[in-house]
Design an enzyme around this catalytic site. Sequence first.
Site, PDB file in Angstrom:
ATOM      1  NE  ARG A 219      -4.005  -2.062   0.329  1.00  0.00           N
ATOM      2  CZ  ARG A 219      -3.890  -3.292  -0.041  1.00  0.00           C
ATOM      3  NH1 ARG A 219      -2.845  -3.732  -0.598  1.00  0.00           N
ATOM      4  NH2 ARG A 219      -4.957  -4.122   0.298  1.00  0.00           N
TER       5      ARG A 219
ATOM      6  CB  SER B  14      -9.613  -1.758   3.799  1.00  0.00           C
ATOM      7  OG  SER B  14     -10.050  -3.153   3.375  1.00  0.00           O
TER       8      SER B  14
ATOM      9  CD  GLU C  15      -5.949   0.545   1.894  1.00  0.00           C
ATOM     10  OE1 GLU C  15      -5.904  -0.659   2.870  1.00  0.00           O
ATOM     11  OE2 GLU C  15      -6.801   0.564   0.888  1.00  0.00           O
TER      12      GLU C  15
HETATM   13  C1  LIG Z   1     -15.530  -0.937  -1.711  1.00  0.00           C
HETATM   14  C2  LIG Z   1     -14.113  -0.747  -2.192  1.00  0.00           C
HETATM   15  C3  LIG Z   1     -13.179  -1.800  -2.067  1.00  0.00           C
HETATM   16  C4  LIG Z   1     -11.736  -1.616  -2.351  1.00  0.00           C
HETATM   17  N1  LIG Z   1     -10.985  -2.592  -2.367  1.00  0.00           N
HETATM   18  C5  LIG Z   1      -9.768  -2.237  -2.448  1.00  0.00           C
HETATM   19  C6  LIG Z   1      -8.675  -3.514  -2.298  1.00  0.00           C
HETATM   20  O1  LIG Z   1      -9.077  -4.708  -2.421  1.00  0.00           O
HETATM   21  N2  LIG Z   1      -7.441  -3.189  -2.484  1.00  0.00           N
HETATM   22  C7  LIG Z   1      -6.809  -1.973  -2.701  1.00  0.00           C
HETATM   23  O2  LIG Z   1      -5.644  -1.628  -2.815  1.00  0.00           O
HETATM   24  N3  LIG Z   1      -7.865  -0.896  -2.688  1.00  0.00           N
HETATM   25  C8  LIG Z   1      -8.991  -0.979  -2.306  1.00  0.00           C
HETATM   26  N4  LIG Z   1      -9.803   0.069  -2.293  1.00  0.00           N
HETATM   27  C9  LIG Z   1      -9.517   1.366  -2.335  1.00  0.00           C
HETATM   28  C10 LIG Z   1      -9.430   2.243  -3.794  1.00  0.00           C
HETATM   29  O3  LIG Z   1     -10.360   1.411  -4.752  1.00  0.00           O
HETATM   30  C11 LIG Z   1      -8.135   2.103  -4.698  1.00  0.00           C
HETATM   31  O4  LIG Z   1      -7.248   2.848  -3.474  1.00  0.00           O
HETATM   32  C12 LIG Z   1      -8.173   2.962  -5.647  1.00  0.00           C
HETATM   33  O5  LIG Z   1      -6.531   2.592  -6.353  1.00  0.00           O
HETATM   34  C13 LIG Z   1      -8.633   4.369  -5.754  1.00  0.00           C
HETATM   35  O6  LIG Z   1      -8.806   4.913  -6.916  1.00  0.00           O
HETATM   36  P1  LIG Z   1      -9.620   6.183  -7.127  1.00  0.00           P
HETATM   37  O7  LIG Z   1      -9.498   6.428  -8.452  1.00  0.00           O
HETATM   38  O8  LIG Z   1     -10.756   6.154  -6.550  1.00  0.00           O
HETATM   39  O9  LIG Z   1      -8.662   7.308  -6.408  1.00  0.00           O
HETATM   40  P2  LIG Z   1      -8.885   8.510  -5.459  1.00  0.00           P
HETATM   41  O10 LIG Z   1      -9.699   8.118  -4.315  1.00  0.00           O
HETATM   42  O11 LIG Z   1      -9.662   9.626  -6.447  1.00  0.00           O
HETATM   43  O12 LIG Z   1      -7.545   8.881  -5.130  1.00  0.00           O
HETATM   44  C14 LIG Z   1      -6.688   8.324  -4.060  1.00  0.00           C
HETATM   45  C15 LIG Z   1      -5.598   8.994  -3.865  1.00  0.00           C
HETATM   46  O13 LIG Z   1      -4.674   8.902  -5.450  1.00  0.00           O
HETATM   47  C16 LIG Z   1      -4.309  10.202  -5.926  1.00  0.00           C
HETATM   48  N5  LIG Z   1      -4.582  10.135  -7.065  1.00  0.00           N
HETATM   49  C17 LIG Z   1      -5.655   9.756  -7.951  1.00  0.00           C
HETATM   50  N6  LIG Z   1      -5.467   9.733  -9.265  1.00  0.00           N
HETATM   51  C18 LIG Z   1      -3.975  10.164  -9.486  1.00  0.00           C
HETATM   52  C19 LIG Z   1      -3.121  10.397 -10.804  1.00  0.00           C
HETATM   53  N7  LIG Z   1      -3.646  10.145 -11.991  1.00  0.00           N
HETATM   54  N8  LIG Z   1      -1.838  10.816 -10.231  1.00  0.00           N
HETATM   55  C20 LIG Z   1      -1.651  10.892  -9.122  1.00  0.00           C
HETATM   56  N9  LIG Z   1      -2.182  10.699  -8.065  1.00  0.00           N
HETATM   57  C21 LIG Z   1      -3.449  10.264  -8.116  1.00  0.00           C
HETATM   58  C22 LIG Z   1      -5.469  11.119  -5.145  1.00  0.00           C
HETATM   59  O14 LIG Z   1      -4.742  12.350  -5.368  1.00  0.00           O
HETATM   60  C23 LIG Z   1      -5.553  10.420  -3.575  1.00  0.00           C
HETATM   61  O15 LIG Z   1      -4.535  10.834  -3.061  1.00  0.00           O
HETATM   62  C24 LIG Z   1     -11.430  -0.202  -2.490  1.00  0.00           C
HETATM   63  C25 LIG Z   1     -12.221   0.945  -2.234  1.00  0.00           C
HETATM   64  C26 LIG Z   1     -13.553   0.501  -2.191  1.00  0.00           C
HETATM   65  C27 LIG Z   1     -14.819   1.742  -2.041  1.00  0.00           C
END
Ligand SMILES: Cc1cc2nc3c(=O)[nH]c(=O)nc-3n(C[C@H](O)[C@H](O)[C@H](O)COP(=O)(O)OP(=O)(O)OC[C@H]3O[C@@H](n4cnc5c(N)ncnc54)[C@H](O)[C@@H]3O)c2cc1C
Length: 359
Positions: free
Chosen positions: A181, A255, A352
Amino acid sequence: MVHYISAMQDRLLQLLPEAKTNVPLAPYTTFHIGGPARYFFIARQKEDLVHAVEAAKKLHIPLFILGGGSNVLVSDKGFNGLVVKIEIQGIDWKQQKDENVRVCVCAGEQWDHVVALSIEKNLFGVENLSGIPGTMGAAPVQNIGAYGAELKDTLDEVEVFNKKTTQFEKLSADACKFHYRESIFKKKEGESLIISEVSLLLKTNGQFRVQYKDIDRYLSDHQIKNLSLSMLRNIILEIRQRKFPDLREVGTAGSFFKNPILRKKEFQKLIAKFPEMPFYELDQDRVKVPVAWILDRICRLKGKTKGSVGAYERQPLVLINTGNATANEVKEFAYEIIRNVKEKTGISIESEVQLVGKF
Ligand SMILES: Cc1cc2nc3c(=O)[nH]c(=O)nc-3n(C[C@H](O)[C@H](O)[C@H](O)COP(=O)(O)OP(=O)(O)OC[C@H]3O[C@@H](n4cnc5c(N)ncnc54)[C@H](O)[C@@H]3O)c2cc1C
């Protein structure tokens, strides 16, 4: 002050005519929580990203990059700066000489769409990461992981736009400094990097990774012998469905806490107190312990609620917004859990989920 704000607004709108002002962020997050962005702009092309960064730099306003909003908790006060939502689309599949496939994915593509397409093409590498919400661009930020796999296992290269040099640059997987992570993008040294594209190396002839306890149990319970990629994807989606609430009904960022990684000495004290606790040895000196087990079996948090915030009844690691929870309520609930875990086990757990804006 009013004068100053409107002058600033005028200048920003000159530089970024498609930007909007005072946009509520709650609908752009899976928690459905968060106040307004002072400025909000959608980047649909890589050039849009360049223009947005230049505008924020010129006007000295803070910039926040948003993907699918599935790993953030946005402050009730919102974000006093420019939020750039990444929606840059494009996927390019390149057959390699060794019969493997390199896929270059723009940052705004949905991660799970890339997984589904890879499986349709019978390519191995990302199947265990089925069903994770969010965009391709955010996936390297926390090196997404699930069911015994991590993004770093298939990641080849990341293209970034560097806010400092205002150039597009390439980073090898090593340069991304991936850990559990963790990556360079979460650290000070990587704070100027915005991910614009990610390349993955997928295999035409891979091996199934089914050692993870939940998958292994599913296969034996259902007596499955001949597995295919699409079967494995469906199994993982089914397992996930049991653990996570339906995002259409309940707000959550998945999580909320990372599994703590303990030094052997600290771990030995803990296991002496809780001998039935599962654990995973990372190397000779480090052991990962499942925080979900601690929250469930030691802190008894399953289904615990306070106002509109709760620990999900099937998986207490997942904090949920059952109605109109505020960001402050979620933060306070999470801090209470952190204190509770410290009191009962002596170990410190970390969030996280990224907190955005002022709390
Ligand atoms: C129901 C559920 C289940 C999940 N299961 C998992 C799992 O099994 N494993 C896991 O690892 N995660 C899990 N997650 C967490 C999440 O899905 C991941 O961390 C995912 O990669 C976040 O993507 P996002 O586009 O929504 O990012 P955002 O929430 O929009 O952003 C997250 C972070 O990344 C940064 N960011 C976003 N895009 C960029 C970019 N292009 N360049 C630089 N920085 C950027 C943002 O500034 C922020 O700091 C889960 C979340 C939910 C809601």
